[in-house]
Design a protein around this motif. Structure first.
Motif, PDB file in Angstrom:
ATOM      1  N   THR A   6       0.633  -1.116   0.094  1.00  0.00           N
ATOM      2  CA  THR A   6       0.074  -0.084   0.197  1.00  0.00           C
ATOM      3  C   THR A   6       0.873   1.206   0.005  1.00  0.00           C
ATOM      4  O   THR A   6       0.367   2.168  -0.636  1.00  0.00           O
ATOM      5  N   ALA A   7       1.887   1.310   0.900  1.00  0.00           N
ATOM      6  CA  ALA A   7       2.871   2.329   0.846  1.00  0.00           C
ATOM      7  C   ALA A   7       3.629   2.595  -0.507  1.00  0.00           C
ATOM      8  O   ALA A   7       3.384   3.796  -1.117  1.00  0.00           O
ATOM      9  N   ILE A   8       4.057   1.601  -1.080  1.00  0.00           N
ATOM     10  CA  ILE A   8       4.862   1.693  -2.343  1.00  0.00           C
ATOM     11  C   ILE A   8       3.756   2.237  -3.711  1.00  0.00           C
ATOM     12  O   ILE A   8       4.078   3.152  -4.266  1.00  0.00           O
ATOM     13  N   TYR A   9       2.451   1.565  -3.420  1.00  0.00           N
ATOM     14  CA  TYR A   9       1.498   1.772  -4.498  1.00  0.00           C
ATOM     15  C   TYR A   9       1.018   3.333  -4.492  1.00  0.00           C
ATOM     16  O   TYR A   9       0.862   4.101  -5.548  1.00  0.00           O
ATOM     17  N   PHE A  10       0.536   3.841  -3.297  1.00  0.00           N
ATOM     18  CA  PHE A  10      -0.018   5.046  -3.230  1.00  0.00           C
ATOM     19  C   PHE A  10       0.923   6.439  -3.415  1.00  0.00           C
ATOM     20  O   PHE A  10       0.902   7.051  -4.027  1.00  0.00           O
ATOM     21  N   THR A  11       2.313   5.903  -2.918  1.00  0.00           N
ATOM     22  CA  THR A  11       3.400   6.931  -3.260  1.00  0.00           C
ATOM     23  C   THR A  11       3.613   6.940  -4.638  1.00  0.00           C
ATOM     24  O   THR A  11       3.674   8.014  -5.314  1.00  0.00           O
ATOM     25  N   ALA A  12       3.679   5.754  -5.274  1.00  0.00           N
ATOM     26  CA  ALA A  12       4.168   6.072  -6.674  1.00  0.00           C
ATOM     27  C   ALA A  12       3.047   6.511  -7.667  1.00  0.00           C
ATOM     28  O   ALA A  12       3.172   7.212  -8.317  1.00  0.00           O
ATOM     29  N   TYR A  13       1.888   6.290  -7.114  1.00  0.00           N
ATOM     30  CA  TYR A  13       0.697   6.745  -8.003  1.00  0.00           C
ATOM     31  C   TYR A  13       0.707   8.198  -7.872  1.00  0.00           C
ATOM     32  O   TYR A  13       0.549   8.876  -8.886  1.00  0.00           O
ATOM     33  N   ASP A  14       0.855   8.864  -6.764  1.00  0.00           N
ATOM     34  CA  ASP A  14       0.562  10.325  -6.617  1.00  0.00           C
ATOM     35  C   ASP A  14       1.843  10.966  -7.410  1.00  0.00           C
ATOM     36  O   ASP A  14       1.580  11.880  -8.261  1.00  0.00           O
ATOM     37  N   GLN A  15       3.126  10.274  -7.365  1.00  0.00           N
ATOM     38  CA  GLN A  15       4.193  11.127  -8.047  1.00  0.00           C
ATOM     39  C   GLN A  15       4.120  10.956  -9.452  1.00  0.00           C
ATOM     40  O   GLN A  15       4.389  11.867 -10.062  1.00  0.00           O
ATOM     41  N   LEU A  16       3.606   9.752  -9.932  1.00  0.00           N
ATOM     42  CA  LEU A  16       3.453   9.508 -11.583  1.00  0.00           C
ATOM     43  C   LEU A  16       2.495  10.429 -11.933  1.00  0.00           C
ATOM     44  O   LEU A  16       2.449  10.908 -12.909  1.00  0.00           O
ATOM     45  N   ALA A  18       1.473  13.356 -10.669  1.00  0.00           N
ATOM     46  CA  ALA A  18       1.795  14.729 -10.866  1.00  0.00           C
ATOM     47  C   ALA A  18       2.748  14.882 -11.962  1.00  0.00           C
ATOM     48  O   ALA A  18       2.855  15.704 -12.429  1.00  0.00           O
ATOM     49  N   PHE A  19       3.655  13.916 -12.127  1.00  0.00           N
ATOM     50  CA  PHE A  19       4.757  13.884 -13.300  1.00  0.00           C
ATOM     51  C   PHE A  19       4.035  13.897 -14.608  1.00  0.00           C
ATOM     52  O   PHE A  19       4.657  14.703 -15.235  1.00  0.00           O
ATOM     53  N   LEU A  20       3.263  13.162 -14.914  1.00  0.00           N
ATOM     54  CA  LEU A  20       2.497  13.039 -16.106  1.00  0.00           C
ATOM     55  C   LEU A  20       1.634  14.320 -16.255  1.00  0.00           C
ATOM     56  O   LEU A  20       1.741  14.760 -17.588  1.00  0.00           O
ATOM     57  N   CYS A  21       1.013  14.784 -15.470  1.00  0.00           N
ATOM     58  CA  CYS A  21       0.290  16.005 -15.474  1.00  0.00           C
ATOM     59  C   CYS A  21       1.128  17.474 -15.835  1.00  0.00           C
ATOM     60  O   CYS A  21       1.105  18.078 -16.397  1.00  0.00           O
ATOM     61  N   GLY A  22       2.049  17.174 -15.046  1.00  0.00           N
ATOM     62  CA  GLY A  22       3.113  18.708 -14.990  1.00  0.00           C
ATOM     63  C   GLY A  22       3.857  18.616 -16.203  1.00  0.00           C
ATOM     64  O   GLY A  22       4.235  19.658 -16.743  1.00  0.00           O
ATOM     65  N   ARG A  23       4.262  17.381 -16.826  1.00  0.00           N
ATOM     66  CA  ARG A  23       4.989  17.223 -18.194  1.00  0.00           C
ATOM     67  C   ARG A  23       4.119  17.399 -19.277  1.00  0.00           C
ATOM     68  O   ARG A  23       4.454  17.338 -20.535  1.00  0.00           O
ATOM     69  N   ALA A  24       2.694  17.377 -18.996  1.00  0.00           N
ATOM     70  CA  ALA A  24       1.609  17.347 -20.143  1.00  0.00           C
ATOM     71  C   ALA A  24       2.009  16.134 -21.026  1.00  0.00           C
ATOM     72  O   ALA A  24       1.934  15.958 -22.362  1.00  0.00           O
ATOM     73  N   LEU A  25       2.421  15.005 -20.400  1.00  0.00           N
ATOM     74  CA  LEU A  25       2.602  13.588 -21.182  1.00  0.00           C
ATOM     75  C   LEU A  25       1.180  13.092 -21.619  1.00  0.00           C
ATOM     76  O   LEU A  25       1.342  12.390 -22.482  1.00  0.00           O
ATOM     77  N   THR A  26       0.220  13.478 -20.911  1.00  0.00           N
ATOM     78  CA  THR A  26      -1.013  12.842 -21.176  1.00  0.00           C
ATOM     79  C   THR A  26      -2.216  13.583 -20.591  1.00  0.00           C
ATOM     80  O   THR A  26      -1.711  14.607 -19.805  1.00  0.00           O
ATOM     81  N   SER A  27      -3.156  13.482 -21.011  1.00  0.00           N
ATOM     82  CA  SER A  27      -4.302  14.422 -20.719  1.00  0.00           C
ATOM     83  C   SER A  27      -4.838  14.173 -19.250  1.00  0.00           C
ATOM     84  O   SER A  27      -4.339  13.084 -18.777  1.00  0.00           O
ATOM     85  N   ASP A  28      -5.264  14.991 -18.528  1.00  0.00           N
ATOM     86  CA  ASP A  28      -5.619  14.809 -17.267  1.00  0.00           C
ATOM     87  C   ASP A  28      -6.737  13.647 -17.150  1.00  0.00           C
ATOM     88  O   ASP A  28      -6.830  13.349 -16.006  1.00  0.00           O
ATOM     89  N   GLY A  36      -2.013   4.945 -12.398  1.00  0.00           N
ATOM     90  CA  GLY A  36      -2.155   3.510 -11.604  1.00  0.00           C
ATOM     91  C   GLY A  36      -1.841   2.259 -12.387  1.00  0.00           C
ATOM     92  O   GLY A  36      -1.420   1.424 -11.555  1.00  0.00           O
ATOM     93  N   ALA A  37      -1.816   2.360 -13.707  1.00  0.00           N
ATOM     94  CA  ALA A  37      -1.115   0.949 -13.997  1.00  0.00           C
ATOM     95  C   ALA A  37       0.258   1.017 -13.631  1.00  0.00           C
ATOM     96  O   ALA A  37       0.783  -0.259 -13.482  1.00  0.00           O
ATOM     97  N   LEU A  38       1.288   1.875 -14.007  1.00  0.00           N
ATOM     98  CA  LEU A  38       2.403   1.953 -13.860  1.00  0.00           C
ATOM     99  C   LEU A  38       2.724   1.628 -12.306  1.00  0.00           C
ATOM    100  O   LEU A  38       3.793   0.848 -12.083  1.00  0.00           O
TER     101      LEU A  38
END
Length: 226
Positions: A6-16, A18-28, A36-38
């Protein structure tokens, strides 16, 4: 197994996310699905050996002391890769589940919120959105859960009689065999128990997480600087 996962999953989800939205790599809209998949893929890879040990405990009724001997025997026979046996079916179940779950969760939460800002989501709305999203994802990925369970239980039975499997069928072949033997209903065996487990657990987990995240955000904001 659940605590580090759970710790790994939620931390990775939030960071990923934020990264995807911040870099505009995919739509919101699709950022939660990709993140979630990664996040789940990484978590499954890290936790897979613990999942295999849990299955051995349940299938073979061995003690924790005997479990160590089972793990050493498996490593001696199949190498360290044997600890990740069942990784494929687990990933095929959990990665789509996670992608569907976060995609639907954000959609349902947005629908429940209406025109209100996202940061004003109540715990009750998170609970409802999490339960609905968990139910949908659990139903759609149930066949892969059936395959994973059958493969790991079969492995435990073979180890109990000291028989080494000559070949492990692919996930697709197992799906075909289950359907041939039990029909489409066989692919959805354990439907009700999985829903009973997934819906409340997803609802409780996400609402608790959202509450905790907002609590610590407010705590950090109220803390004096310096």
């Amino acid at each position: 197994m659940t605590v580090p996962a759970t710790a790994i999953y939620f931390t990775a989800y939030d960071q990923l996310k934020a990264f995807l939205c911040g870099r505009a790599l995919t739509s919101d809209l699709y950022a939660p699905m990709v993140a979630g998949a990664l996040a789940r893929l990484g978590t499954v890879t890290v936790i897979s050996p613990l999942e295999l040990m849990r299955t051995k405990l349940q299938a073979q009724h061995v003690s924790y002391r005997e479990l160590g001997a089972c793990v050493r025997t498996a490593v001696a026979q199949g190498g360290w890769r044997s600890l990740w046996l069942g990784w494929g079916p687990t990933a095929l179940r959990d990665v789509p589940f996670s992608a569907l779950y976060w995609f639907n969760y954000e959609l349902v939460k947005r629908w429940l919120n209406g025109l209100r800002p996202k940061d004003q989501t109540s715990v009750g709305m998170s609970f409802v959105a999490g339960g609905i999203s968990g139910t949908v994802a659990a139903v759609l990925t149930l066949p892969f859960d059936v395959v994973k369970t059958q493969r790991q239980v079969a492995l435990g039975a073979m180890e109990a009689v000291r028989v080494t499997p000559l070949q492990v069928d692919s996930t697709w072949l197992l799906l075909q065999r289950i359907r041939a033997e039990s029909g489409t209903r066989g692919l959805f065996a354990g439907f009700l128990p999985r829903i009973i487990k997934a819906a409340p657990s997803c609802a409780i987990m996400i609402s608790t997480y959202e509450f905790g995240k907002r609590f610590f955000q407010r705590l950090n904001q109220d803390r004096p600087l310096g």
